[in-house]
Every structure is written in structure tokens, then in C-alpha cells.
Design a protein around this motif. Sequence first.
Motif, PDB file in Angstrom:
ATOM      1  N   PHE A 296       0.877  -1.167   0.000  1.00 52.86           N
ATOM      2  CA  PHE A 296       0.000   0.000   0.000  1.00 52.86           C
ATOM      3  C   PHE A 296       0.915   1.217   0.000  1.00 52.86           C
ATOM      4  N   ALA A 297       0.469   2.338  -0.572  1.00 55.13           N
ATOM      5  CA  ALA A 297       1.305   3.532  -0.615  1.00 55.13           C
ATOM      6  C   ALA A 297       0.502   4.771  -0.245  1.00 55.13           C
ATOM      7  N   HIS A 298       1.093   5.615   0.595  1.00 57.75           N
ATOM      8  CA  HIS A 298       0.577   6.947   0.908  1.00 57.75           C
ATOM      9  C   HIS A 298       1.499   7.942   0.218  1.00 57.75           C
ATOM     10  N   LEU A 299       0.961   8.724  -0.698  1.00 57.37           N
ATOM     11  CA  LEU A 299       1.790   9.660  -1.444  1.00 57.37           C
ATOM     12  C   LEU A 299       1.487  11.087  -1.002  1.00 57.37           C
ATOM     13  N   ARG A 300       2.438  11.717  -0.364  1.00 53.61           N
ATOM     14  CA  ARG A 300       2.379  13.121   0.028  1.00 53.61           C
ATOM     15  C   ARG A 300       3.790  13.620   0.170  1.00 53.61           C
ATOM     16  N   ASN A 301       3.951  14.898   0.467  1.00 56.20           N
ATOM     17  CA  ASN A 301       5.275  15.498   0.503  1.00 56.20           C
ATOM     18  C   ASN A 301       5.410  16.416   1.709  1.00 56.20           C
ATOM     19  N   VAL A 302       6.652  16.631   2.132  1.00 57.92           N
ATOM     20  CA  VAL A 302       6.932  17.537   3.251  1.00 57.92           C
ATOM     21  C   VAL A 302       8.099  18.440   2.885  1.00 57.92           C
ATOM     22  N   ALA A 303       8.113  19.607   3.501  1.00 57.46           N
ATOM     23  CA  ALA A 303       9.237  20.534   3.407  1.00 57.46           C
ATOM     24  C   ALA A 303       9.862  20.646   4.791  1.00 57.46           C
ATOM     25  N   ALA A 344      -0.480  -7.547  -8.084  1.00 59.05           N
ATOM     26  CA  ALA A 344       0.366  -6.741  -8.964  1.00 59.05           C
ATOM     27  C   ALA A 344       0.060  -5.254  -8.870  1.00 59.05           C
ATOM     28  N   ASP A 345      -1.219  -4.892  -8.868  1.00 54.97           N
ATOM     29  CA  ASP A 345      -1.582  -3.475  -8.866  1.00 54.97           C
ATOM     30  C   ASP A 345      -1.461  -2.883  -7.462  1.00 54.97           C
ATOM     31  N   ILE A 346      -0.683  -1.831  -7.344  1.00 57.66           N
ATOM     32  CA  ILE A 346      -0.448  -1.180  -6.055  1.00 57.66           C
ATOM     33  C   ILE A 346      -1.489  -0.084  -5.845  1.00 57.66           C
ATOM     34  N   THR A 347      -2.185  -0.158  -4.722  1.00 60.98           N
ATOM     35  CA  THR A 347      -3.141   0.899  -4.363  1.00 60.98           C
ATOM     36  C   THR A 347      -2.410   2.016  -3.632  1.00 60.98           C
ATOM     37  N   PHE A 348      -2.695   3.248  -4.014  1.00 59.47           N
ATOM     38  CA  PHE A 348      -2.157   4.406  -3.304  1.00 59.47           C
ATOM     39  C   PHE A 348      -3.320   5.324  -2.956  1.00 59.47           C
ATOM     40  N   ARG A 349      -3.087   6.197  -2.018  1.00 61.84           N
ATOM     41  CA  ARG A 349      -4.040   7.274  -1.770  1.00 61.84           C
ATOM     42  C   ARG A 349      -3.282   8.578  -1.610  1.00 61.84           C
ATOM     43  N   PRO A 350      -3.875   9.699  -2.046  1.00 65.22           N
ATOM     44  CA  PRO A 350      -3.251  10.999  -1.796  1.00 65.22           C
ATOM     45  C   PRO A 350      -3.363  11.288  -0.302  1.00 65.22           C
ATOM     46  N   ASP A 351      -2.242  11.295   0.375  1.00 63.36           N
ATOM     47  CA  ASP A 351      -2.246  11.392   1.834  1.00 63.36           C
ATOM     48  C   ASP A 351      -2.161  12.849   2.252  1.00 63.36           C
ATOM     49  N   HIS A 352      -3.019  13.227   3.155  1.00 63.85           N
ATOM     50  CA  HIS A 352      -3.082  14.598   3.663  1.00 63.85           C
ATOM     51  C   HIS A 352      -3.292  15.564   2.496  1.00 63.85           C
ATOM     52  N   ARG A 362     -15.625  23.012   6.301  1.00 63.67           N
ATOM     53  CA  ARG A 362     -16.205  21.677   6.506  1.00 63.67           C
ATOM     54  C   ARG A 362     -15.829  21.084   7.863  1.00 63.67           C
ATOM     55  N   GLU A 363     -14.673  21.493   8.391  1.00 62.45           N
ATOM     56  CA  GLU A 363     -14.160  20.941   9.646  1.00 62.45           C
ATOM     57  C   GLU A 363     -13.999  19.431   9.540  1.00 62.45           C
ATOM     58  N   ALA A 364     -13.418  18.999   8.431  1.00 63.27           N
ATOM     59  CA  ALA A 364     -13.107  17.586   8.244  1.00 63.27           C
ATOM     60  C   ALA A 364     -11.934  17.207   9.144  1.00 63.27           C
ATOM     61  N   HIS A 365     -11.585  15.915   9.162  1.00 61.59           N
ATOM     62  CA  HIS A 365     -10.441  15.493   9.959  1.00 61.59           C
ATOM     63  C   HIS A 365      -9.195  16.262   9.522  1.00 61.59           C
ATOM     64  N   PRO A 366      -8.397  16.754  10.470  1.00 57.92           N
ATOM     65  CA  PRO A 366      -7.198  17.507  10.093  1.00 57.92           C
ATOM     66  C   PRO A 366      -6.328  16.714   9.128  1.00 57.92           C
ATOM     67  N   GLY A 367      -5.925  17.377   8.055  1.00 61.20           N
ATOM     68  CA  GLY A 367      -5.098  16.721   7.053  1.00 61.20           C
ATOM     69  C   GLY A 367      -5.877  16.001   5.979  1.00 61.20           C
ATOM     70  N   TYR A 368      -7.210  15.904   6.132  1.00 59.99           N
ATOM     71  CA  TYR A 368      -8.012  15.110   5.200  1.00 59.99           C
ATOM     72  C   TYR A 368      -9.137  15.934   4.566  1.00 59.99           C
ATOM     73  N   PRO A 369      -8.791  17.067   3.945  1.00 59.04           N
ATOM     74  CA  PRO A 369      -9.811  17.883   3.286  1.00 59.04           C
ATOM     75  C   PRO A 369     -10.225  17.273   1.952  1.00 59.04           C
ATOM     76  N   LEU A 370     -11.310  17.769   1.414  1.00 58.01           N
ATOM     77  CA  LEU A 370     -11.774  17.297   0.106  1.00 58.01           C
ATOM     78  C   LEU A 370     -10.947  17.903  -1.026  1.00 58.01           C
ATOM     79  N   GLY A 372      -8.163  19.814  -1.102  1.00 57.56           N
ATOM     80  CA  GLY A 372      -6.717  19.668  -1.025  1.00 57.56           C
ATOM     81  C   GLY A 372      -6.250  18.292  -1.452  1.00 57.56           C
ATOM     82  N   ARG A 373      -6.978  17.262  -1.017  1.00 58.37           N
ATOM     83  CA  ARG A 373      -6.598  15.909  -1.439  1.00 58.37           C
ATOM     84  C   ARG A 373      -6.939  15.662  -2.906  1.00 58.37           C
TER      85      ARG A 373
END
Length: 394
Positions: A296-303, A344-352, A362-370, A372-373
Motif C-alpha cells: 500500500f502507498a501513501h503519497l504526500r510530501n513535506v518541506a 500486482a496493482d499497487i493501491t495508493f491514496r493521496p495522503d493529507h 467543513r471541519e473535516a479530519h485535520p489533514g483530510y480535506p476534500l 486539497g486531497r
Amino acid sequence: MKEGWRWYGKFDKISLSEIAQTGASEIVTAQHEIPYGEIWASETVQATRQKLNAAGFNWTIVESLPIHEKIKRNDGDLSGLFANYRQSMANLAAEGIEVICYNFMPLLDWTRTDLAAPVARGGTCLRFSSAKMAALELFMVERPEAENDYSAEVIRQAKAWFEASTQAERDQLIHAVMAGLPGAYDRFDTAGLKEALKAYDGISRDQLRANYKRFLDEVIPTAEDLGLRFAVHPDDPPRDILGLPRIVSNEADIDWILNAHESPSNGLTLCAGSLGANPRNNVPDIARKFADKIHFAHLRNVAKDPDGSFEEAAHLGGDTDMVDLVSALLTEQRKRRTDGRKDADITFRPDHGHDLFNDAEREAHPGYPLLGRMRGLAEIRGVIAGLSAQLPAA
């Protein structure tokens, strides 16, 4: 690659019909209302699957099936907790779940000090400030020996922040630190956190590793029997927090885990953001080294900042070369198809994601906006399409 989206069920402010409009086909979710250590009943799991299928989604990945703190501490008779965990695994497998994403972070989940740090061109992001974390440890929780974990300059900044802060700002800090805990669980205030930390007194890195190995030995054979794959999520951030050892933070840690109980069912959630917060981690190289064990893969980035602080960057911004990372995953996926692997097929999600436009309302879960993701998903989708066009058909 399969496009996933994390959903918090009845606690989520984003509806399944809205998620459908993003183009994602896979929902990644859990039974967030069930307390840690209790069995996920067959009827509950089945109802979730039916709801997701009716909305047009596949559900093959659980994030997460939480591990009780007593298991992490190896505290007392654990036979009942392990039995419950294995029964939950069986109930999930019966409903078509293939991958269980989980973490072994003591006490806390992902940790940030700011939930709405401003972004240069507008919007907000999650941020981890070393100075604010030091202020929490040194002056609020008053953890002994905390000064050994921070530089003199960070301690100076922490003291200045604490002395200038109001009680409301200190409360906001502890609220941010607690925000990573999923679902409807009680968060600690400062006094509660100080008390909870006592349960981990004396637990060293080696002891936590031993407890983790016991967990793997207890559940991986059952995972093999059920056709499940376990995918450990790296520590976030990848460093000790509040004196608690974190043991899934770098390449050496991952290598130890995958060899602690060798099995195709013992694998990795490749979280680019978590690993990317450690300046010594080269995330694309880590992906290539452990490619065959990435479930499984979470794809996001940090500075990152020199003092250990970091913030969520745009998915194609930040310090990790996202194009190189996606290329590594696509190369592995092509190899799996050639080898005839069922996974074979790897599932990913756009993380944060950044809070953009009206996301904050919306006050969604922090890091999980509609929005932005969705931006992150669209950007990564474009990278995948561009790279895939350059590869010959598998």
C-alpha cells in the motif's frame, strides 16, 4: 496503480458521493467507532462493505486495525487481546479485505503541533514545530531529560514561546498533538498525557522491538492462512516523541521488521510523507529496496527545516522527488505483472492535503480535506499517466 481515498465513515464530513466525483475507486477505511482490543463483528464489517459497494467503491484495504497499547507494552496476559485481533482479521478476510495497514507507534498516532499553518499562496497545512514540541515536553508535560532531545537553540525558542503563550494557545497545542488519533476516541489534556506516559516508563527501544516481534509472531501466521497482507505504516514523525521510542523510522528499521518474521504477509505501507520527514531518508531509494513488500502507498510530501521542523507541502512540491518515487512504484508494478503476482496493482491514496478554498469550513479530519486531497490526487494521476505512457505494456 489503483486510486484510493481514506474515509472515516460516520465521523467523516465528506460524503461518498463527493468522493466518487474525485475519480477514486478504492475506499480505505476502518471501524473507527469500535474501541481498541474489541472484535470487529462480522455484521459490522459486512454492513460497511455493502455500503461502500452500493456507492460504487471497492474496499480491500483496512486502515487501521489498531493494536492495543497493552500489546505494545507487553503488559499482562495478552491472550484475549490477540484472540480478538485474530478474530477481527478473520471477519475482515471473509468480506474481501486483502491488506491491513497498521502502525506500532506508542500512545500517539501521527503528531503535529499546528493544524492550520498558513501556506504562501493561500490555504493552510499541517506543521510540526520542534520548538513547540519542546515547549510541550519541557514546560507543559515537564518530562525528565527532555532537554537531551533538543538543541540549545530549539530550547531557547521553546522557552520564549511558552512564556509568551496564553492558556488558550497551550490548549490549542495539546489539541493539535492529539489530533492524529483516529475516530471518536478521547484525547488527553496535558495532565492526562503526563499520566499516560507513565505506563511506558522503562520501555526501551529494544524492549519495544521485542514486543513488536511478538505481535508479528502472533498474527502473521493467521494472516497467511487467511490470505491477508499486513502493511506497517512508518512512524510520523520518524523520531522519538515524548521520550517514547519509535522503531519504524528509517531503512534499517524497515529491514529489521521485514526480517523479524519473514513472510509475504509481512510488508510495508510506503508513506512518503512520514519517511520524508527524516532528512537521512531517501524515499525513492527506500521504495526500490523494499519494492516487493510494498502492499500500500501513501503519497504526500513535506518541506523540512534544519531544526527538525517540517510542514506538509504540495504533493509535487517539498523535498521528496515524487516523480522518481512514482516511477519506482510503477516499475515494481510492471515486474509483478510480469511475474504473475495476484497483488500486482499497487493501491495508493493521496495522503493529507492543504485546506484550500472552503475546505476549512467543513471541519473535516485535520489533514483530510476534500479539495486539497483532490488536487493531490489529480497531480499524482498526471504523473502516473505521463510515466506510464513511456513504459512498454506489461
